[in-house]
Motif scaffolding. Structure first.
Motif, mmCIF file in Angstrom:
data_model
loop_
_atom_site.group_PDB
_atom_site.id
_atom_site.type_symbol
_atom_site.label_atom_id
_atom_site.label_comp_id
_atom_site.label_asym_id
_atom_site.label_seq_id
_atom_site.Cartn_x
_atom_site.Cartn_y
_atom_site.Cartn_z
ATOM 1 N N TYR A 82 0.789 -1.158 -0.267
ATOM 2 C CA TYR A 82 0.030 0.054 -0.172
ATOM 3 C C TYR A 82 0.739 1.141 0.111
ATOM 4 C CZ TYR A 82 -3.489 3.590 1.512
ATOM 5 O OH TYR A 82 -3.942 4.415 1.708
ATOM 6 N N LYS A 170 -7.190 8.067 -4.126
ATOM 7 C CA LYS A 170 -7.191 7.010 -3.916
ATOM 8 C C LYS A 170 -6.254 5.923 -4.771
ATOM 9 C CE LYS A 170 -11.824 7.016 -1.741
ATOM 10 N NZ LYS A 170 -13.286 6.553 -1.801
ATOM 11 N N LEU A 171 -6.186 4.690 -4.260
ATOM 12 C CA LEU A 171 -5.536 3.796 -5.334
ATOM 13 C C LEU A 171 -6.060 3.786 -6.695
ATOM 14 C CD1 LEU A 171 -4.930 0.485 -2.604
ATOM 15 C CD2 LEU A 171 -3.211 2.485 -3.253
ATOM 16 N N ASN A 172 -5.327 4.124 -7.493
ATOM 17 C CA ASN A 172 -5.937 4.192 -8.926
ATOM 18 C C ASN A 172 -5.233 2.815 -9.802
ATOM 19 O OD1 ASN A 172 -7.564 4.916 -11.163
ATOM 20 N ND2 ASN A 172 -5.948 6.430 -11.643
ATOM 21 N N LYS A 174 -6.627 -1.544 -10.120
ATOM 22 C CA LYS A 174 -7.375 -2.639 -9.664
ATOM 23 C C LYS A 174 -6.979 -3.381 -8.603
ATOM 24 C CE LYS A 174 -9.310 -4.003 -14.153
ATOM 25 N NZ LYS A 174 -9.467 -4.930 -15.154
ATOM 26 N N ILE A 175 -7.544 -3.662 -7.373
ATOM 27 C CA ILE A 175 -7.209 -4.402 -6.439
ATOM 28 C C ILE A 175 -7.936 -5.737 -6.099
ATOM 29 C CG2 ILE A 175 -6.449 -2.478 -5.147
ATOM 30 C CD1 ILE A 175 -8.342 -2.928 -3.008
ATOM 31 N N TRP A 193 -10.957 -2.171 2.483
ATOM 32 C CA TRP A 193 -9.917 -1.990 1.496
ATOM 33 C C TRP A 193 -10.652 -1.261 0.371
ATOM 34 C CZ3 TRP A 193 -5.124 -2.271 1.571
ATOM 35 C CH2 TRP A 193 -4.610 -3.170 2.385
ATOM 36 N N CYS A 197 -9.948 2.665 -2.709
ATOM 37 C CA CYS A 197 -9.593 2.307 -4.058
ATOM 38 C C CYS A 197 -10.515 2.995 -5.103
ATOM 39 C CB CYS A 197 -9.668 0.771 -4.218
ATOM 40 S SG CYS A 197 -9.088 0.349 -6.098
ATOM 41 N N SER A 201 -13.055 -3.360 -6.423
ATOM 42 C CA SER A 201 -12.118 -4.345 -5.882
ATOM 43 C C SER A 201 -12.919 -5.986 -5.926
ATOM 44 C CB SER A 201 -11.691 -4.123 -4.467
ATOM 45 O OG SER A 201 -12.861 -4.146 -3.620
#
Length: 231
Positions: A82, A170-172, A174-175, A193, A197, A201
């Motif tokens: 992360y 945010k996380l840009n 795929k998770i 989580w 994102c 997810s």
């Protein structure tokens, strides 16, 4: 496609040593060796999560712009993955296409540590062994457990002292979230989580507890290949 794999507390790159034999397609697995264990035994310990992430970044910085890549982290490795994402972005490097978060709650969740670095050595060792994942030749030998104890305790300490910092972005990418059904992670904690994102997810559950990854390598690789190398 390259997959960088980050270790759990007390673990080394050896934890992923047999993953490549289950790979059926063009997936290059590169496990990261962090300080204080395995090939880097004797190099000292990290003081905090930032130092660990900076070190990991130094190991991969010349590789992340070569080809598409993804990150996989289990337990402590999820926090490393992360924070590594944001280190890579801050350095202006190519972001990962996918991050696989395995065996841990979202960084948003607090007070989720099963073991504490402040525990007595005997209690700490008993808790670590109960989690599973430690090779029998180590867990059944007091001398070896005492040898590895400082490694475990330092990893636990830096996780205890980790402070989640909310980012504007945010996380840009795929998770995917993977957990053991019998692990100490409930649905509400896992859903968090998704709050980190931008993209939707996916979640997968496996039989077993914290170290379900040891018993389901082939299934996990199939999931990874399905996400990274679609037909």
């Amino acid at each position: 496609m390259k997959l960088f794999c980050l270790p759990f507390a007390g673990g080394s790159k050896r934890a992923y040593s047999n993953w490549s034999k289950y790979v059926n397609r063009s997936l290059d697995i590169e496990a990261i060796e962090i300080k204080g264990r395995g090939e880097r035994l004797g190099q000292g310990f990290y003081q905090d999560m930032t130092e660990a992430v900076d070190d990991i970044y130094s190991l991969i910085k010349d590789k992340v712009n070569e080809d598409p890549y993804a990150l996989y982290g289990h337990s402590m490795g999820t926090l490393l993955a992360y924070e590594l994402y944001y280190k890579i972005i801050a350095e202006g490097q190519q972001k990962p296409q996918h991050i696989f978060f395995s065996g841990r709650q979202s960084p948003i969740v607090k007070d989720n540590m099963y073991v504490r670095s402040s525990m007595s050595d005997d209690e700490f060792i008993a808790k670590i062994i109960a989690l599973g994942g430690i090779p029998e030749e180590i867990s059944q030998t007091k001398e070896l457990m005492r040898f590895y104890l400082p490694i475990f305790k330092n990893d636990i300490r830096i996780m205890e002292n980790y402070e989640f910092r909310e980012r504007m972005e945010k996380l840009n990418c795929k998770i995917t979230v993977l957990n053991g059904i019998e692990d100490k992670i409930d649905v509400i904690q896992e859903i968090a989580w998704g709050d980190l994102c931008e993209q939707k997810s996916k979640s997968y559950y496996f039989s077993g507890s914290h170290f379900f990854i040891n018993d389901h390598v082939e299934k996990i690789i199939n999931i990874i290949e399905g996400e990274l190398l679609p037909e």
